[in-house]
Design a protein around this motif. Structure first.
Motif, PDB file in Angstrom:
ATOM      1  N   GLY A   1       0.792  -1.228   0.000  1.00  0.00           N
ATOM      2  CA  GLY A   1       0.000   0.000   0.000  1.00  0.00           C
ATOM      3  C   GLY A   1       0.817   1.267   0.000  1.00  0.00           C
ATOM      4  N   CYS A   2       1.669   1.476   1.012  1.00  0.00           N
ATOM      5  CA  CYS A   2       2.412   2.725   1.106  1.00  0.00           C
ATOM      6  C   CYS A   2       3.751   2.548   1.811  1.00  0.00           C
ATOM      7  CB  CYS A   2       1.588   3.803   1.785  1.00  0.00           C
ATOM      8  SG  CYS A   2       0.894   3.314   3.370  1.00  0.00           S
ATOM      9  N   PRO A   3       4.590   1.624   1.358  1.00  0.00           N
ATOM     10  CA  PRO A   3       5.924   1.521   1.944  1.00  0.00           C
ATOM     11  C   PRO A   3       6.770   2.736   1.569  1.00  0.00           C
ATOM     12  CG  PRO A   3       5.781   0.131   0.003  1.00  0.00           C
ATOM     13  CD  PRO A   3       4.396   0.660   0.261  1.00  0.00           C
ATOM     14  N   LEU A   4       7.773   3.039   2.411  1.00  0.00           N
ATOM     15  CA  LEU A   4       8.643   4.178   2.155  1.00  0.00           C
ATOM     16  C   LEU A   4       9.828   3.765   1.295  1.00  0.00           C
ATOM     17  CD1 LEU A   4       8.734   5.954   5.642  1.00  0.00           C
ATOM     18  CD2 LEU A   4       7.198   6.350   3.714  1.00  0.00           C
ATOM     19  N   PHE A   5      10.393   4.743   0.589  1.00  0.00           N
ATOM     20  CA  PHE A   5      11.580   4.526  -0.224  1.00  0.00           C
ATOM     21  C   PHE A   5      12.780   4.328   0.703  1.00  0.00           C
ATOM     22  CE2 PHE A   5      14.807   5.891  -3.389  1.00  0.00           C
ATOM     23  CZ  PHE A   5      14.420   5.070  -4.425  1.00  0.00           C
ATOM     24  N   PRO A   6      13.815   3.598   0.273  1.00  0.00           N
ATOM     25  CA  PRO A   6      14.958   3.350   1.162  1.00  0.00           C
ATOM     26  C   PRO A   6      15.686   4.592   1.649  1.00  0.00           C
ATOM     27  CG  PRO A   6      14.982   1.835  -0.691  1.00  0.00           C
ATOM     28  CD  PRO A   6      13.915   2.835  -0.968  1.00  0.00           C
ATOM     29  N   VAL A   7      15.821   5.615   0.795  1.00  0.00           N
ATOM     30  CA  VAL A   7      16.587   6.800   1.177  1.00  0.00           C
ATOM     31  C   VAL A   7      15.739   8.055   0.994  1.00  0.00           C
ATOM     32  CG1 VAL A   7      18.788   5.735   0.570  1.00  0.00           C
ATOM     33  CG2 VAL A   7      17.564   7.092  -1.137  1.00  0.00           C
ATOM     34  N   SER A   8      16.192   9.167   1.571  1.00  0.00           N
ATOM     35  CA  SER A   8      15.458  10.422   1.474  1.00  0.00           C
ATOM     36  C   SER A   8      15.672  11.070   0.114  1.00  0.00           C
ATOM     37  CB  SER A   8      15.910  11.384   2.580  1.00  0.00           C
ATOM     38  OG  SER A   8      17.273  11.728   2.382  1.00  0.00           O
ATOM     39  N   VAL A   9      14.856  12.077  -0.179  1.00  0.00           N
ATOM     40  CA  VAL A   9      14.969  12.790  -1.452  1.00  0.00           C
ATOM     41  C   VAL A   9      16.246  13.604  -1.504  1.00  0.00           C
ATOM     42  CG1 VAL A   9      13.924  14.590  -2.901  1.00  0.00           C
ATOM     43  CG2 VAL A   9      12.481  12.885  -1.794  1.00  0.00           C
ATOM     44  N   HIS A  10      16.738  14.018  -0.347  1.00  0.00           N
ATOM     45  CA  HIS A  10      17.954  14.830  -0.284  1.00  0.00           C
ATOM     46  C   HIS A  10      19.077  14.011   0.336  1.00  0.00           C
ATOM     47  CE1 HIS A  10      15.617  18.292  -1.421  1.00  0.00           C
ATOM     48  NE2 HIS A  10      14.782  18.055  -0.440  1.00  0.00           N
ATOM     49  N   PRO A  11      19.754  13.195  -0.464  1.00  0.00           N
ATOM     50  CA  PRO A  11      20.846  12.370   0.077  1.00  0.00           C
ATOM     51  C   PRO A  11      21.957  13.228   0.657  1.00  0.00           C
ATOM     52  CG  PRO A  11      20.206  11.648  -2.136  1.00  0.00           C
ATOM     53  CD  PRO A  11      19.533  12.966  -1.886  1.00  0.00           C
ATOM     54  N   LYS A  12      22.738  12.626   1.570  1.00  0.00           N
ATOM     55  CA  LYS A  12      23.786  13.361   2.266  1.00  0.00           C
ATOM     56  C   LYS A  12      25.056  13.514   1.429  1.00  0.00           C
ATOM     57  CE  LYS A  12      22.124  11.477   6.653  1.00  0.00           C
ATOM     58  NZ  LYS A  12      22.451  10.634   7.823  1.00  0.00           N
ATOM     59  N   GLN A  13      25.314  12.567   0.504  1.00  0.00           N
ATOM     60  CA  GLN A  13      26.542  12.613  -0.251  1.00  0.00           C
ATOM     61  C   GLN A  13      26.547  13.771  -1.235  1.00  0.00           C
ATOM     62  OE1 GLN A  13      24.412  10.168  -0.145  1.00  0.00           O
ATOM     63  NE2 GLN A  13      25.359   8.216   0.354  1.00  0.00           N
ATOM     64  N   PRO A  14      27.705  14.439  -1.429  1.00  0.00           N
ATOM     65  CA  PRO A  14      27.801  15.518  -2.406  1.00  0.00           C
ATOM     66  C   PRO A  14      27.733  14.976  -3.817  1.00  0.00           C
ATOM     67  CG  PRO A  14      29.956  15.024  -1.492  1.00  0.00           C
ATOM     68  CD  PRO A  14      28.956  14.246  -0.682  1.00  0.00           C
ATOM     69  N   ILE A  15      27.233  15.789  -4.729  1.00  0.00           N
ATOM     70  CA  ILE A  15      27.039  15.361  -6.104  1.00  0.00           C
ATOM     71  C   ILE A  15      28.359  14.997  -6.775  1.00  0.00           C
ATOM     72  CG2 ILE A  15      27.246  17.660  -7.110  1.00  0.00           C
ATOM     73  CD1 ILE A  15      24.676  15.008  -8.142  1.00  0.00           C
ATOM     74  N   THR A  16      29.491  15.527  -6.282  1.00  0.00           N
ATOM     75  CA  THR A  16      30.786  15.263  -6.894  1.00  0.00           C
ATOM     76  C   THR A  16      31.207  13.809  -6.761  1.00  0.00           C
ATOM     77  OG1 THR A  16      31.851  15.954  -4.846  1.00  0.00           O
ATOM     78  CG2 THR A  16      31.642  17.600  -6.567  1.00  0.00           C
ATOM     79  N   GLU A  17      30.574  13.050  -5.863  1.00  0.00           N
ATOM     80  CA  GLU A  17      30.942  11.660  -5.657  1.00  0.00           C
ATOM     81  C   GLU A  17      30.229  10.717  -6.623  1.00  0.00           C
ATOM     82  OE1 GLU A  17      30.520  10.399  -1.674  1.00  0.00           O
ATOM     83  OE2 GLU A  17      31.777  11.975  -0.827  1.00  0.00           O
ATOM     84  N   VAL A  18      29.355  11.253  -7.449  1.00  0.00           N
ATOM     85  CA  VAL A  18      28.599  10.422  -8.371  1.00  0.00           C
ATOM     86  C   VAL A  18      29.484  10.021  -9.544  1.00  0.00           C
ATOM     87  CG1 VAL A  18      26.539  10.293  -9.801  1.00  0.00           C
ATOM     88  CG2 VAL A  18      26.518  11.663  -7.736  1.00  0.00           C
TER      89      VAL A  18
END
Length: 323
Positions: free
Chosen positions: A54-71
């Motif tokens: 019905g309404c399980p939550l996603f594993p991580v938040s919309v605003h992840p903690k890691q900086p974009i440079t690590e992608v």
């Protein structure tokens, strides 16, 4: 009034006490005991379906903690391809930008059984007839359902920090595969002295041709051990097919899909060995709109039971956002 105890998203051992539930609500352990094995009763099946699909939550938040440079550059390329296929503007446009991404509310009713879940951006909660109202553990996260092709902005924000794992053909579509794993800190926040979240991993499959998200696979493993009892393990895996993308106000939104969940219980003193349960959900969207008139942030105010058990500053509706 005492503070509401957080409700784990995971199953609880049948012999654990009722500390998670209100006095008026049936406890989660008792519900499992009374309903999980009653495979022939449709009402019980609906409760299980609403709880796990019905309404399980996603594993991580919309605003992840890691900086974009690590992608990785590969993941960046895949997400940019997705943004182009989904026609998302680089800086967000009017009607497309997330002003309050952690505020959401969902109500589901199936054959008289109703489940409600919501978030005001700081606290997430769920309400069912058999468990009452409870807050959820850990950080506020989006609904898994919202990322099933319904919220392209959130998909882009979350998976831009995922790990590229290669390519795979699924459902007849050649796809790029991105992997998201919950870190140990978040897993610890969602655990307690009897429930240990061991892992929570999600794989996303983006089409080579269109760039759109066509499949999600979510898997998490939980270890449960009450004092004096042998540990049991619950593994819950959900795969979701996402299709029928249509343009709504310039954004590609999936209008149909199908989810299949397998719940496996093992370990402990299970006399019959593995206990496996399979569920399936098919969904379709009839209508969708952005910037609904009359909808304000007050629509996401938590129920009184939740507000009364948290500090006043958590529910301060005098912030600039509400002025």
């Amino acid at each position: 009034m005492s503070r509401l105890a957080p409700l784990s998203e995971e199953p609880i051992n049948e012999d654990q006490d009722a500390a998670y539930c209100s006095k008026k609500a049936q406890t989660w352990p008792n519900w499992i005991k009374n309903h999980f094995s009653l495979l022939s009763k449709k009402k019980s099946n609906l409760k299980i379906l609403l709880s796990f699909l019905g309404c399980p939550l996603f594993p991580v938040s919309v605003h992840p903690k890691q900086p974009i440079t690590e992608v990785s550059s590969s993941a960046q390329y895949i997400i940019e391809h997705f943004r182009a296929g989904d026609r998302l503007p680089e800086t967000g446009g009017e009607g497309k930008e997330h002003m309050v991404p952690n505020k959401w509310l969902i109500e589901l009713v199936v054959s008289g059984h109703k489940i409600v879940a919501g978030s005001d951006g700081k606290v997430a909660w769920r309400q069912t007839p058999w468990l009452g109202i409870h807050t959820t553990k850990g950080s506020v996260r989006p609904l898994r359902r919202a990322l099933q092709g319904l919220d392209p902005v959130a998909v882009s924000a979350v998976f831009s920090l995922a790990q590229y794992t290669g390519e795979k053909r699924i459902l007849g579509v050649d796809c790029f595969v991105l992997k998201l794993s919950v870190d140990q800190t978040d897993l610890a926040e969602r655990s307690d002295n009897t429930i240990e979240m061991i892992k929570h991993v999600m794989f996303s499959y983006f089409s080579h041709r269109s760039g759109l998200l066509v499949f999600l696979e979510d898997s998490y493993l939980t270890r449960i051990q009450s004092p004096g009892a042998s540990p049991t393990y619950w593994e819950i895996t959900t795969g979701t097919k996402i299709e029928d993308y249509r343009t709504v106000e310039g954004v590609m939104i999936a209008h149909t899909g199908q989810s299949r969940t397998i719940i496996t219980r093992f370990g402990g003193n299970l006399k019959a060995g593995l206990a496996i349960r399979r569920m399936e959900e098919t969904w379709m969207i009839d209508d969708l709109a952005f910037n609904v008139r009359g909808l304000s942030t007050e629509c996401f105010i938590p129920p009184e039971e939740v507000q009364e058990n948290y500090p006043e500053e958590v529910f301060d509706w005098r912030s600039p956002l509400h002025q």
